[in-house]
Every structure is written in C-alpha cells, then in structure tokens.
Design an enzyme around this catalytic site. Sequence first.
Site, PDB file in Angstrom:
ATOM      1  N   HIS A  98      89.669 -17.924  93.147  1.00 16.79           N
ATOM      2  CA  HIS A  98      89.289 -16.587  93.637  1.00 16.79           C
ATOM      3  C   HIS A  98      90.514 -15.878  94.195  1.00 16.79           C
ATOM      4  O   HIS A  98      91.509 -16.510  94.542  1.00 16.79           O
ATOM      5  CB  HIS A  98      88.249 -16.695  94.763  1.00 16.79           C
ATOM      6  CG  HIS A  98      88.781 -17.375  96.003  1.00 16.79           C
ATOM      7  ND1 HIS A  98      89.031 -18.729  96.070  1.00 16.79           N
ATOM      8  CD2 HIS A  98      89.138 -16.881  97.214  1.00 16.79           C
ATOM      9  CE1 HIS A  98      89.502 -19.043  97.264  1.00 16.79           C
ATOM     10  NE2 HIS A  98      89.587 -17.940  97.977  1.00 16.79           N
ATOM     11  N   ASP A 100      90.922 -13.180  97.544  1.00 16.88           N
ATOM     12  CA  ASP A 100      90.101 -13.023  98.744  1.00 16.88           C
ATOM     13  C   ASP A 100      89.412 -11.661  98.795  1.00 16.88           C
ATOM     14  O   ASP A 100      90.060 -10.621  98.630  1.00 16.88           O
ATOM     15  CB  ASP A 100      90.977 -13.180  99.997  1.00 16.88           C
ATOM     16  CG  ASP A 100      91.483 -14.605 100.151  1.00 16.88           C
ATOM     17  OD1 ASP A 100      90.728 -15.538  99.807  1.00 16.88           O
ATOM     18  OD2 ASP A 100      92.630 -14.779 100.600  1.00 16.88           O
ATOM     19  N   HIS A 257      93.662 -18.244  94.120  1.00 16.89           N
ATOM     20  CA  HIS A 257      93.972 -19.557  94.683  1.00 16.89           C
ATOM     21  C   HIS A 257      92.717 -20.432  94.707  1.00 16.89           C
ATOM     22  O   HIS A 257      91.601 -19.954  94.484  1.00 16.89           O
ATOM     23  CB  HIS A 257      94.617 -19.455  96.067  1.00 16.89           C
ATOM     24  CG  HIS A 257      93.812 -18.697  97.080  1.00 16.89           C
ATOM     25  ND1 HIS A 257      93.742 -17.322  97.105  1.00 16.89           N
ATOM     26  CD2 HIS A 257      93.046 -19.127  98.107  1.00 16.89           C
ATOM     27  CE1 HIS A 257      92.972 -16.933  98.107  1.00 16.89           C
ATOM     28  NE2 HIS A 257      92.526 -18.008  98.731  1.00 16.89           N
ATOM     29  N   ARG A 272      94.319 -19.438 109.468  1.00 19.93           N
ATOM     30  CA  ARG A 272      94.529 -18.418 108.444  1.00 19.93           C
ATOM     31  C   ARG A 272      94.476 -17.012 109.047  1.00 19.93           C
ATOM     32  O   ARG A 272      93.584 -16.698 109.836  1.00 19.93           O
ATOM     33  CB  ARG A 272      93.407 -18.560 107.409  1.00 19.93           C
ATOM     34  CG  ARG A 272      93.630 -17.832 106.134  1.00 19.93           C
ATOM     35  CD  ARG A 272      92.360 -17.904 105.294  1.00 19.93           C
ATOM     36  NE  ARG A 272      92.010 -16.536 105.048  1.00 19.93           N
ATOM     37  CZ  ARG A 272      91.742 -16.050 103.840  1.00 19.93           C
ATOM     38  NH1 ARG A 272      91.732 -16.820 102.776  1.00 19.93           N
ATOM     39  NH2 ARG A 272      91.464 -14.784 103.700  1.00 19.93           N
TER      40      ARG A 272
END
Length: 281
Positions: A98, A100, A257, A272
């Site tokens: 995907h 983000d 990723h 993150r």
Amino acid sequence: MQLAPVAGHIGAEVLGIDLTQDISEATATFLRQALDDRLVLFLRDQSLDLPTLKRATTVFGPLLRVPYVKPSPEDADVIAVLKEADEVRIGVFGGDWHSDFSFLEAPPGGSLLYGEDIPTYGGDTLWSNQILAYETLPDDLRSIVDGRGAIHTGGPYGRQNAPDATVATSRSIGISRGNSDADREVLHPAVRQHPTSGRRALFVNPIYTRRLEGMSESESRPILERLYAHATRPELTCRFRWTPGSLAIWDNRSTMHYAINDYDGQRRLLYRTTFAGERPV
Ligand code: SIN
C-alpha cells in the site's frame, strides 16, 4: 554526508548524519534531494526521542495527524507501530502492499519510522518504486492508466468495505473501524506527478483503490491485479532489515510499502510520524 544505495532502483543508506544534532539547511537540502532520488532513506544508529523524530519529520513537510489510527499516548503526532510477543497469527499494521492513506483528498507526502524494539529476526519492511513501475508498464496497461482516475476509499476503516469482524488484528495498535465517512469515494489520477522531481508515478493502491474511473469494480479488478503484480515485482523493491535506532524515511507519493509479518513470538515496536502532502495531480 553520503548515500549508499541498498538496491538497484530504490533505497539508500545515509551516512554521516546524526539527527540528534542541529539540522542545518545544507543537511536538510541534502536529505530532501536524496529522498527525491532514492525514494526511501535509511539512517542507522540514531538515538531519537519523539521530539527529535518530529523535528526530523519537518525537514520534509509539516507534521500530519492521520485519521482512524489512534496516536501514541505519549505524543499525538506519533503512532506506535507495535505487535507484542503474545500476539500471534494476527494481521499487522501495513501488512499488505500500500501507500499510506491514498483515500484522503491530500494523501501524506511521506513518513518516518524509527525502530525501538526490534525482533532478532524477521519484521523487515519492503518498499517498491512506483516511478519505475509506471515507466516499465506494458503498453496496454499504460494506455489504460494514462489520463484516467482511480477511485479510493478508506475501506478498512469504513462500513461498506470493512474487514470481516472475525479477522484478528493487533490489539496493540488502535484502529478505528466502522466509520461511514471512510466510505467516501475520492478520485485521484492513476498516474501522478511528483511536486518537486516532476517524475510520474503509478498511483493505485491494493488496499484503498476500489475501481478505475469509467469502469465497474468487476471490470477494474483484473486490470488492477495486473497493475499490482507489476508494481511489486522484486526488481522494483528494496528490503530493510531493522535494528534498534534505525530510521526509515519514505516518499509516499511514489512508493508503496509492505510490513512483513513473520516474527510471531517477538515484540516489535517502531514509532511513526507522517508529513503532509498535496492533492495528487
Ligand atoms: C506501515 O505501514 O507504516 C508499517 C510499516 C512497518 O511496520 O514496517
């Protein structure tokens, strides 16, 4: 400051930068240029706390708080990507190819992910170069995506495309499900141009793209499946072996990723942050 590529077409380790020190304009320019060139950067042996991680994020754009994922209790701008050792045979955050949050009007420009507690084996992350994916598309697929839009929704967080309630996912990351606003359809170009490098990238998403513009879901599916298979060919990817204190920085406009979920029985914790992007053109 030096770059050491980690694979033929994407990814580089950055040497000679300590992000706990002041980040000069020359360093920031080097990092932004390196990200445009290599799409994913890796810095090892950093000792970042959350404020220094956030400061490094703003080198690339303003901090963005993403919807539907609960932030870390320590800091509202940070997501703790955590799977505990006793959480076995469950899905993980980011465990499919995907980019983000492509269902947002302005999807993120990119993200930083900092390794805190890392399994002794497993838990690597893959990235794939969507600029090269576009440039190497077979002619028939290229003629379908050129000038066409793709419709995205926040499927996993919504009602219409919500995952089966019996699918077990990590209790350690607070995902909010069943939000009808996540079912809203957003149209983005299937090929987008990068705002600084000007390069064109394939922009379809195995998690969030529902169909191609002007086609039904069933007409779109075989085409999207071919696009995804092409976009994730090993030659387009790099793979990062995490160590505590390592940092990955990725361009969300022109990569996808995949978090490899192969470390049951071991704890994995990364922090993150996300920086803002723009409406794709
Ligand atoms: C993500 O998709 O942001 C998670 C990546 C990872 O955990 O490796």
